[in-house]
Design an enzyme around this catalytic site. Structure first.
Site, PDB file in Angstrom:
ATOM      1  N   LYS A  80       0.735  -1.215  -0.052  1.00  0.00           N
ATOM      2  CA  LYS A  80      -0.472   0.378   0.183  1.00  0.00           C
ATOM      3  C   LYS A  80       1.003   1.431  -0.193  1.00  0.00           C
ATOM      4  O   LYS A  80       2.074   1.783   0.736  1.00  0.00           O
ATOM      5  CB  LYS A  80      -1.115  -0.158   1.151  1.00  0.00           C
ATOM      6  CG  LYS A  80      -1.867   0.977   1.356  1.00  0.00           C
ATOM      7  CD  LYS A  80      -2.283   0.841   2.322  1.00  0.00           C
ATOM      8  CE  LYS A  80      -3.922   1.440   2.685  1.00  0.00           C
ATOM      9  NZ  LYS A  80      -4.610   1.300   3.919  1.00  0.00           N
ATOM     10  N   SER A 155      -9.821   1.365   3.089  1.00  0.00           N
ATOM     11  CA  SER A 155      -9.144   1.675   2.153  1.00  0.00           C
ATOM     12  C   SER A 155      -7.531   1.270   1.557  1.00  0.00           C
ATOM     13  O   SER A 155      -7.231   1.822   0.451  1.00  0.00           O
ATOM     14  CB  SER A 155      -8.269   2.950   3.296  1.00  0.00           C
ATOM     15  OG  SER A 155      -7.119   2.204   3.899  1.00  0.00           O
ATOM     16  N   SER A 179      -9.762  -1.980   7.709  1.00  0.00           N
ATOM     17  CA  SER A 179      -9.273  -1.323   5.579  1.00  0.00           C
ATOM     18  C   SER A 179      -8.291  -2.348   5.145  1.00  0.00           C
ATOM     19  O   SER A 179      -8.324  -2.150   3.886  1.00  0.00           O
ATOM     20  CB  SER A 179      -8.055  -0.188   6.197  1.00  0.00           C
ATOM     21  OG  SER A 179      -9.058   0.687   6.106  1.00  0.00           O
TER      22      SER A 179
END
Length: 488
Positions: A80, A155, A179
């Site tokens: 990420k 997310s 997330s």
């Protein structure tokens, strides 16, 4: 050849060690696949071809020289874009950090590299991890690999989409309210939120220091085990047992479930899938026990207060100087965090501690090993269908994950079927602190019956169709541009 990209980490490692494919070749093919498919999904913000190829060459030589770093040796992994990578830009999904070049690798990046993983690229995310949809106003939305008009969850939506579509063999996400778990469930993969403090957050842009977790996102439960072993803080190794038990039965395992909150307001078709999964665990020999968990709403409110207050505390200096660079929904969140009183925050922290102790007591009183819940309870939204003002509570609407962060207990989501729109559904297991290994063993036994990778492989036909359609549109656009060069 496309089936290669949906294999589990262990299987790919065997191919490498048998010299049926070289690490360099595997990396180059993965980069080619990303360049072909990612324009449709937008799973990545940054691809790292030069760094990845350099890593591949080094690891290939090491293996030929007899130096094997373990199961991740030569495996392309995505991270990420909220983790620092030395010499590369770490945007955290925002224009605020669009030019920020990291001086060091984040702790987990260093550990993955030491374990032999190849960092292939940095994935898209909801800006600063403050949302559940990965509709990024700066870098574009990530699209769900099962239906590109739908959100992938967030997310860590880019990480989930990359793994589900064969654009990485595993990925790393962050989880502050769900997330990792929510996008994993929505995209049909495994997502593990380890026990709080098991994986170091050093080098990760924080959202909420009290609630932030880092964990693996993979296609199989065992792949999550492999990645977690590599990612764990060395000081925590003695606290958790990650031995593979290869269970044949769940006899002796007591699984609790709580209808209040966790099973409320769930889509009817998803409810059918979730109860079928619970029944399957019962058939494996587990004893299913109903639980009563008081104070859930109060705990969730405490979670909201802690998260938005700590988020504003970190962002205050940037927000005061560059507020206009933030997306509208993140501006709304930070302004809400600014309004939290010290007394509210302190009260929320006390509730967090009280609720965690209460949950431990309930586990003990019921003699339960894990809590079973749905992960996602409603179908993912269409991209662009939710206004910035409404996004504040998306994580609470879409799933049943935030409680796990307030508790700090380990939690895993495992895919278990599809809703009426043929979109994936996942169930969640929450365990006691440092029972991460138990969650993995239960999840792995369930997974044996599912052969979930076959579903991901079959979805390749849909991805191919969307890629071809995208290429035709791009080609048409280029042709029109050449004919009408002055067309705006």
């Amino acid at each position: 050849m496309s089936q290669l990209f949906f294999k589990d980490i262990q299987s790919v490692g065997k191919l490498i060690r048998k010299k049926e494919i070289s690490i360099v070749e595997l990396t180059e093919q993965m980069l080619e696949r990303i360049s072909s498919i990612d324009p449709v999904l937008n799973a990545y913000i940054t691809i790292l071809p030069d760094e990845a190829k350099k890593q591949a060459q080094l690891l290939e030589k090491e293996l030929l020289d007899g130096n094997d770093r373990g199961p991740l040796h030569g495996i392309p992994i995505a991270i990420k874009d909220i983790f620092e990578t030395k010499g590369s830009i770490t945007t955290s999904g925002s224009k605020v950090f669009a030019d920020y070049i990291s001086k060091n690798d984040a702790e987990i990046v260093s550990k993955l590299k030491e374990a032999g993983a190849i960092i292939i690229g940095k994935t898209n995310l909801h800006e600063f991890a403050m949302g559940a949809t990965t509709e990024n106003p700066h870098y574009g939305p990530t699209r769900n690999p099962w239906n590109i008009n739908k959100i992938p969850g967030g997310s860590s939506g880019g990480s989930a989409a990359a793994v589900a579509s064969g654009l990485a063999f595993g990925a790393v996400g962050t989880d502050t309210g769900g997330s990792i778990r929510l996008p994993s469930a929505i995209c049909g993969i495994v997502g593990l939120k380890p026990t709080y403090d098991l994986v170091s957050t050093k080098g990760c842009t924080p959202l909420s220091w009290s609630l932030d977790h880092i964990g693996p996102m993979t296609r199989t439960v065992n792949d999550s085990r492999i990645m977690l072993r590599a990612m764990m803080d060395s000081g925590q190794l003695s606290k958790v047992d990650l031995e593979v038990l290869d269970l044949e039965t769940l006899k002796g395992i007591r699984i609790g479930y709580c209808k209040t909150y966790f099973f409320e307001n769930m889509d009817e078709d998803m409810e059918t899938v979730i109860y079928r999964a619970l029944d399957k665990l019962r058939k494996f020999g587990a004893e299913i026990v109903e639980m009563n968990i008081p104070g859930i709403e109060e705990a969730l409110n405490a979670q909201r207060i802690i998260s938005k207050s700590e988020a504003y505390t970190f962002h205050e200096p940037y927000f005061s100087e560059k507020g206009e660079l933030y997306g509208k929904d993140v501006q709304i969140r930070l302004n809400a965090g600014r309004e939290v009183l010290a007394s509210q925050y302190i009260r929320a922290k006390r509730i967090q501690k009280t609720f965690s102790n209460q949950m431990l007591n309930i586990f003990s009183e019921k003699n339960c090993h894990v809590l079973f819940t749905p992960t996602n309870t409603i179908a993912p939204y269409d991209i662009g269908s939710i206004s910035p003002l409404e996004t504040m509570n998306n994580i609470f609407r879409l799933g049943r994950t935030p409680i796990g962060n307030l508790l700090g207990f380990p939690a895993i989501t495992v895919p278990c079927g599809f809703n009426s729109e043929k979109l994936p559904v996942g169930f969640q297991l929450i365990g006691r602190p440092y029972d991460d290994g138990l969650l993995l063993n239960i999840g792995e036994m369930y997974e044996k019956e599912e052969n979930w990778i076959s579903h991901l492989e079959k979805n390749e036909a849909y991805l191919f169709e969307q890629t071809q359609r995208s290429h035709k549109i791009v080609g048409l656009d280029q042709a029109l541009t050449s004919i009408l060069p002055n067309t705006p």
